[in-house]
Scaffold this motif. Structure first.
Motif, mmCIF file in Angstrom:
data_model
loop_
_atom_site.group_PDB
_atom_site.id
_atom_site.type_symbol
_atom_site.label_atom_id
_atom_site.label_comp_id
_atom_site.label_asym_id
_atom_site.label_seq_id
_atom_site.Cartn_x
_atom_site.Cartn_y
_atom_site.Cartn_z
ATOM 1 N N HIS A 148 18.477 29.884 27.138
ATOM 2 C CA HIS A 148 18.623 29.034 28.324
ATOM 3 C C HIS A 148 17.366 29.002 29.189
ATOM 4 O O HIS A 148 17.172 28.059 29.949
ATOM 5 C CB HIS A 148 19.860 29.426 29.115
ATOM 6 C CG HIS A 148 21.114 29.246 28.314
ATOM 7 N ND1 HIS A 148 21.535 28.014 27.861
ATOM 8 C CD2 HIS A 148 22.008 30.133 27.838
ATOM 9 C CE1 HIS A 148 22.643 28.143 27.156
ATOM 10 N NE2 HIS A 148 22.950 29.423 27.131
ATOM 11 N N LEU A 149 16.496 30.008 29.082
ATOM 12 C CA LEU A 149 15.215 29.954 29.800
ATOM 13 C C LEU A 149 14.309 28.860 29.250
ATOM 14 O O LEU A 149 13.454 28.347 29.948
ATOM 15 C CB LEU A 149 14.471 31.288 29.693
ATOM 16 C CG LEU A 149 14.759 32.352 30.726
ATOM 17 C CD1 LEU A 149 13.823 33.538 30.536
ATOM 18 C CD2 LEU A 149 14.664 31.841 32.136
ATOM 19 N N LEU A 150 14.503 28.513 27.985
ATOM 20 C CA LEU A 150 13.667 27.477 27.374
ATOM 21 C C LEU A 150 13.946 26.106 27.973
ATOM 22 O O LEU A 150 13.054 25.280 28.070
ATOM 23 C CB LEU A 150 13.894 27.423 25.858
ATOM 24 C CG LEU A 150 13.487 28.661 25.069
ATOM 25 C CD1 LEU A 150 13.776 28.443 23.592
ATOM 26 C CD2 LEU A 150 12.042 29.018 25.295
ATOM 27 N N GLY A 151 15.172 25.874 28.354
ATOM 28 C CA GLY A 151 15.511 24.619 28.998
ATOM 29 C C GLY A 151 15.797 23.477 28.049
ATOM 30 O O GLY A 151 15.703 23.600 26.831
ATOM 31 N N SER A 152 16.117 22.356 28.652
ATOM 32 C CA SER A 152 16.542 21.195 27.874
ATOM 33 C C SER A 152 15.379 20.461 27.210
ATOM 34 O O SER A 152 15.582 19.669 26.316
ATOM 35 C CB SER A 152 17.309 20.226 28.777
ATOM 36 O OG SER A 152 16.501 19.831 29.864
ATOM 37 N N TRP A 153 14.162 20.726 27.624
ATOM 38 C CA TRP A 153 12.995 20.047 27.056
ATOM 39 C C TRP A 153 12.158 21.021 26.219
ATOM 40 O O TRP A 153 10.943 20.952 26.188
ATOM 41 C CB TRP A 153 12.140 19.436 28.177
ATOM 42 C CG TRP A 153 12.920 18.449 28.969
ATOM 43 C CD1 TRP A 153 13.470 18.632 30.199
ATOM 44 C CD2 TRP A 153 13.272 17.123 28.578
ATOM 45 N NE1 TRP A 153 14.142 17.507 30.608
ATOM 46 C CE2 TRP A 153 14.036 16.553 29.618
ATOM 47 C CE3 TRP A 153 13.028 16.347 27.436
ATOM 48 C CZ2 TRP A 153 14.542 15.263 29.565
ATOM 49 C CZ3 TRP A 153 13.537 15.062 27.404
ATOM 50 C CH2 TRP A 153 14.281 14.539 28.448
ATOM 51 N N SER A 207 21.329 19.995 31.719
ATOM 52 C CA SER A 207 20.465 18.979 32.316
ATOM 53 C C SER A 207 19.578 18.411 31.224
ATOM 54 O O SER A 207 19.507 18.946 30.126
ATOM 55 C CB SER A 207 19.628 19.555 33.460
ATOM 56 O OG SER A 207 18.774 20.555 32.994
ATOM 57 N N GLY A 208 18.898 17.338 31.545
ATOM 58 C CA GLY A 208 18.024 16.711 30.554
ATOM 59 C C GLY A 208 18.571 15.359 30.133
ATOM 60 O O GLY A 208 19.567 14.867 30.665
ATOM 61 N N GLU A 209 17.915 14.777 29.166
ATOM 62 C CA GLU A 209 18.290 13.455 28.692
ATOM 63 C C GLU A 209 19.692 13.463 28.096
ATOM 64 O O GLU A 209 20.030 14.302 27.277
ATOM 65 C CB GLU A 209 17.283 12.994 27.638
ATOM 66 C CG GLU A 209 17.445 11.563 27.235
ATOM 67 C CD GLU A 209 16.331 11.105 26.323
ATOM 68 O OE1 GLU A 209 16.594 10.194 25.531
ATOM 69 O OE2 GLU A 209 15.223 11.663 26.402
ATOM 70 N N LEU A 236 16.913 31.734 40.323
ATOM 71 C CA LEU A 236 17.684 30.598 39.831
ATOM 72 C C LEU A 236 16.910 29.866 38.750
ATOM 73 O O LEU A 236 15.780 29.451 38.967
ATOM 74 C CB LEU A 236 17.971 29.630 40.973
ATOM 75 C CG LEU A 236 18.794 30.214 42.106
ATOM 76 C CD1 LEU A 236 18.574 29.439 43.387
ATOM 77 C CD2 LEU A 236 20.257 30.218 41.724
ATOM 78 N N SER A 237 17.535 29.691 37.607
ATOM 79 C CA SER A 237 16.930 28.932 36.517
ATOM 80 C C SER A 237 17.769 27.683 36.287
ATOM 81 O O SER A 237 18.953 27.769 35.982
ATOM 82 C CB SER A 237 16.875 29.779 35.244
ATOM 83 O OG SER A 237 16.368 29.021 34.175
ATOM 84 N N SER A 238 17.126 26.523 36.451
ATOM 85 C CA SER A 238 17.840 25.265 36.265
ATOM 86 C C SER A 238 16.844 24.173 35.927
ATOM 87 O O SER A 238 15.646 24.329 36.143
ATOM 88 C CB SER A 238 18.620 24.893 37.530
ATOM 89 O OG SER A 238 17.747 24.694 38.613
ATOM 90 N N GLY A 239 17.363 23.077 35.437
ATOM 91 C CA GLY A 239 16.518 21.943 35.099
ATOM 92 C C GLY A 239 16.574 20.838 36.136
ATOM 93 O O GLY A 239 16.061 19.750 35.913
ATOM 94 N N ARG A 240 17.207 21.132 37.264
ATOM 95 C CA ARG A 240 17.356 20.138 38.325
ATOM 96 C C ARG A 240 17.654 20.878 39.627
ATOM 97 O O ARG A 240 17.984 22.067 39.607
ATOM 98 C CB ARG A 240 18.495 19.176 37.994
ATOM 99 C CG ARG A 240 19.823 19.888 37.943
ATOM 100 C CD ARG A 240 20.888 19.109 37.219
ATOM 101 N NE ARG A 240 22.110 19.902 37.188
ATOM 102 C CZ ARG A 240 23.243 19.519 37.735
ATOM 103 N NH1 ARG A 240 23.329 18.363 38.346
ATOM 104 N NH2 ARG A 240 24.303 20.279 37.664
#
Length: 181
Positions: A39-44, A110-112, A143-147
């Motif tokens: 999850h640290l890698l994120g959606s992209w 989050s992400g596309e 906090l780790s998030s994509g938005r």
């Protein structure tokens, strides 16, 4: 990758100079994001591999080696209603000088072509922080998030807050560096 992660981290709050964490001998590290690589890698994430990711916990462990003892408890999962880990989290927090709570969103939230109907973290994560607040120990919220997230309730009980976003494979090291100063 480390430099980019470091430059993207945003200090949201630092009440009474809670950060940097200095002169501490015991740190409680709690939360579902603390040891999460995926999850640290994120959606992209593109070509990033989870097994290559430096977790927040590993970054803190390396940063505070020989300076402070770190103890870990999951506390809760990213979502759901299982509070069975709250007591273990509170127990390690009671003996700590500070609590680092690592919360956030799963990579796919989050992400596309992905979204959630709320900007708040799941209730279980907020409940964990409220439970830890009862210990009276300083709370450092990572906090780790994509938005952007709605943090009204969490801001009131946190001494410091860092938005680390989804920092990628090298994320744990710069996060720890900022926490330690």
């Amino acid at each position: 990758a480390e430099q980019l992660a470091e430059e993207s981290i945003v200090l949201l709050k630092n009440e009474n100079k809670a950060l940097p964490l200095t002169n501490v001998s015991k740190i409680a590290v709690v939360g579902p994001m603390a040891k999460s690589q995926w999850h640290l890698l994120g959606s992209w994430r593109a070509q990033g591999n989870a097994e290559d990711a430096v977790t927040i916990f590993n970054g803190l462990e390396n940063e505070f080696k020989g300076k402070a003892e770190l103890r870990y408890a999951l506390g809760c999962d990213f979502e759901g209603d299982d509070k069975s880990g709250f007591e273990e989290a509170k127990n390690i927090a009671k003996d700590a000088d500070a609590i680092i709570v690592c919360l956030g969103e799963k990579a796919q939230w989050s992400g596309e072509n992905a979204s959630r109907s709320t900007l708040s973290l799941p209730q279980i994560q907020e409940d964990l922080v409220m439970e830890l607040e009862k210990t009276g120990k300083p709370i450092i919220l990572l906090l780790s998030s994509g938005r952007p997230l709605e943090l009204t309730r969490l801001e009131k009980v946190s001494n410091a807050m860092l938005e680390v976003w989804q920092p990628g494979i090298a994320g744990g090291k710069p996060i720890a560096g900022i926490v330690s100063g």
